[in-house]
Design a protein around this motif. Structure first.
Motif, PDB file in Angstrom:
ATOM      1  N   GLN A   1       0.821  -1.200   0.000  1.00  0.00           N
ATOM      2  CA  GLN A   1       0.000   0.000   0.000  1.00  0.00           C
ATOM      3  C   GLN A   1       0.870   1.272   0.000  1.00  0.00           C
ATOM      4  OE1 GLN A   1      -3.269   0.156  -0.393  1.00  0.00           O
ATOM      5  NE2 GLN A   1      -3.349  -2.078  -0.515  1.00  0.00           N
ATOM      6  N   LYS A   2       1.967   1.226   0.764  1.00  0.00           N
ATOM      7  CA  LYS A   2       2.859   2.394   0.814  1.00  0.00           C
ATOM      8  C   LYS A   2       3.487   2.654  -0.555  1.00  0.00           C
ATOM      9  CE  LYS A   2       6.997   2.127   2.284  1.00  0.00           C
ATOM     10  NZ  LYS A   2       8.242   1.918   3.065  1.00  0.00           N
ATOM     11  N   LYS A   3       3.929   1.572  -1.203  1.00  0.00           N
ATOM     12  CA  LYS A   3       4.541   1.736  -2.520  1.00  0.00           C
ATOM     13  C   LYS A   3       3.529   2.267  -3.540  1.00  0.00           C
ATOM     14  CE  LYS A   3       8.719   0.442  -1.624  1.00  0.00           C
ATOM     15  NZ  LYS A   3       9.834   1.429  -1.720  1.00  0.00           N
ATOM     16  N   ARG A   4       2.286   1.826  -3.417  1.00  0.00           N
ATOM     17  CA  ARG A   4       1.267   2.305  -4.341  1.00  0.00           C
ATOM     18  C   ARG A   4       1.038   3.814  -4.164  1.00  0.00           C
ATOM     19  NH1 ARG A   4      -4.091   3.164  -4.247  1.00  0.00           N
ATOM     20  NH2 ARG A   4      -4.247   2.510  -2.073  1.00  0.00           N
ATOM     21  N   LEU A   5       0.998   4.282  -2.905  1.00  0.00           N
ATOM     22  CA  LEU A   5       0.828   5.705  -2.646  1.00  0.00           C
ATOM     23  C   LEU A   5       2.052   6.504  -3.100  1.00  0.00           C
ATOM     24  CD1 LEU A   5      -0.892   5.701   0.878  1.00  0.00           C
ATOM     25  CD2 LEU A   5      -1.950   5.922  -1.385  1.00  0.00           C
ATOM     26  N   GLU A   6       3.239   5.923  -2.916  1.00  0.00           N
ATOM     27  CA  GLU A   6       4.454   6.621  -3.354  1.00  0.00           C
ATOM     28  C   GLU A   6       4.477   6.784  -4.871  1.00  0.00           C
ATOM     29  OE1 GLU A   6       7.584   4.280  -1.770  1.00  0.00           O
ATOM     30  OE2 GLU A   6       7.568   5.265   0.197  1.00  0.00           O
ATOM     31  N   ILE A   7       4.016   5.751  -5.595  1.00  0.00           N
ATOM     32  CA  ILE A   7       3.957   5.862  -7.059  1.00  0.00           C
ATOM     33  C   ILE A   7       2.975   6.953  -7.468  1.00  0.00           C
ATOM     34  CG2 ILE A   7       3.223   4.637  -9.150  1.00  0.00           C
ATOM     35  CD1 ILE A   7       4.292   2.059  -7.849  1.00  0.00           C
ATOM     36  N   HIS A   8       1.822   6.982  -6.760  1.00  0.00           N
ATOM     37  CA  HIS A   8       0.831   8.017  -7.070  1.00  0.00           C
ATOM     38  C   HIS A   8       1.385   9.408  -6.739  1.00  0.00           C
ATOM     39  CE1 HIS A   8      -3.002   9.756  -7.951  1.00  0.00           C
ATOM     40  NE2 HIS A   8      -3.234  10.142  -6.680  1.00  0.00           N
ATOM     41  N   ARG A   9       2.150   9.566  -5.644  1.00  0.00           N
ATOM     42  CA  ARG A   9       2.739  10.854  -5.283  1.00  0.00           C
ATOM     43  C   ARG A   9       3.765  11.300  -6.320  1.00  0.00           C
ATOM     44  NH1 ARG A   9       5.933  11.351   0.332  1.00  0.00           N
ATOM     45  NH2 ARG A   9       7.283   9.913  -0.814  1.00  0.00           N
TER      46      ARG A   9
END
Length: 271
Positions: A53-61
């Motif tokens: 989940q963290k990696k997914r948010l980082e990609i979106h950021r």
């Protein structure tokens, strides 16, 4: 305490005693160890989920940051062209993306804290699992040694089930031997007093009478069989004699007819 509660308490006590007698400490330790390993595996999966989940948010950021740079470039180009309206719209989009980046950064930081906490918990739980495994193997070895020692002690003292069975077998064999010895002594006593011979003689007389009756019955049966066979043989002989007599008469009649026919033929030829 009511009667029903006393009854339930008695049932629980019986079940607890039964489980205590039938429980296997080694198997229970292995089961507990496997449960701890399952919990450790659950924590590992939780860490993987949080990290995902963290990696997914980082990609979106990262994508939003690219949009911020793009909108900033668009605003500068619009100003150079004298299009303040376009520059204002580009900056508004930039601000929206910046706000989203700020929100995502907070969520990513929270997920990072959760991930760090789970990693620490996993390390602690992993250490507990290893410690329990060492204690488990030690307890299993102690239990098996105590169990073997108890079996040896039971064998020497005769308290075990196997030795109890052996003792009961010896008792039964001793009892049967004593019975046979008593019977042999009784027969010797009867023989020495002469009573055994009278009993045997009486038995022989009965056997002889039964044999005589059986022999007479066999003779009578065989005699009846012979009579039936003889009667059947006489009937067959009589039937054969009758058939032979009829055949002889027919042959003689045929001969006479042939002679008469021959004589008539000779007379007709003479005329």
């Amino acid at each position: 305490m009511s009667l029903l509660r006393r009854f339930a308490f008695a049932i629980r006590a019986k079940l607890n005693a039964l489980l205590s007698r039938t429980s296997d400490p080694a198997a229970e330790l292995d089961y507990s160890y496997e449960q701890m390993r399952d919990e450790l595996q659950d924590v590992t999966r939780g860490i993987a989920d949080v990290t995902t989940q963290k990696k997914r948010l980082e990609i979106h950021r990262t994508r939003l940051r690219s949009n911020v740079e793009k909108h900033d470039t668009q605003a500068r180009a619009a100003l150079q062209e004298g299009r303040d309206d376009l520059a204002r719209r580009a900056l508004e989009k930039k601000q929206v993306n910046v706000s989203q980046i700020t929100e995502l950064t907070g969520q990513i930081d929270d997920l990072q804290d959760t991930q760090d906490r789970l990693v620490g918990k996993r390390a602690e739980l992993s250490s507990q699992v290893e410690q329990f495994r060492t204690k488990k193997e030690t307890m299993k070895a102690r239990y098996q040694a105590a169990e073997a020692s108890a079996r040896v002690s039971e064998a020497f003292t005769g308290a075990g089930d196997t030795m109890a069975d052996v003792h009961r077998s010896i008792e039964r064999a001793t009892e049967r031997t004593e019975q046979m010895e008593a019977r042999a002594a009784a027969l010797e006593e009867l023989e020495s007093s002469g009573q055994l011979e009278s009993v045997l003689d009486e038995g022989d007389a009965i056997d002889q009478e039964l044999d005589r009756l059986s022999s007479e019955r066999a003779v009578e049966n065989e005699l009846a069989t012979l009579r039936a066979e003889m009667d059947e043989g006489d009937a067959i002989d009589q039937e054969l004699d009758r058939l032979s007599s009829e055949r002889a008469v027919e042959n003689e009649l045929a001969t006479l007819r042939a002679e008469m026919d021959e004589r008539e033929a000779v007379e007709e030829a003479a005329e």
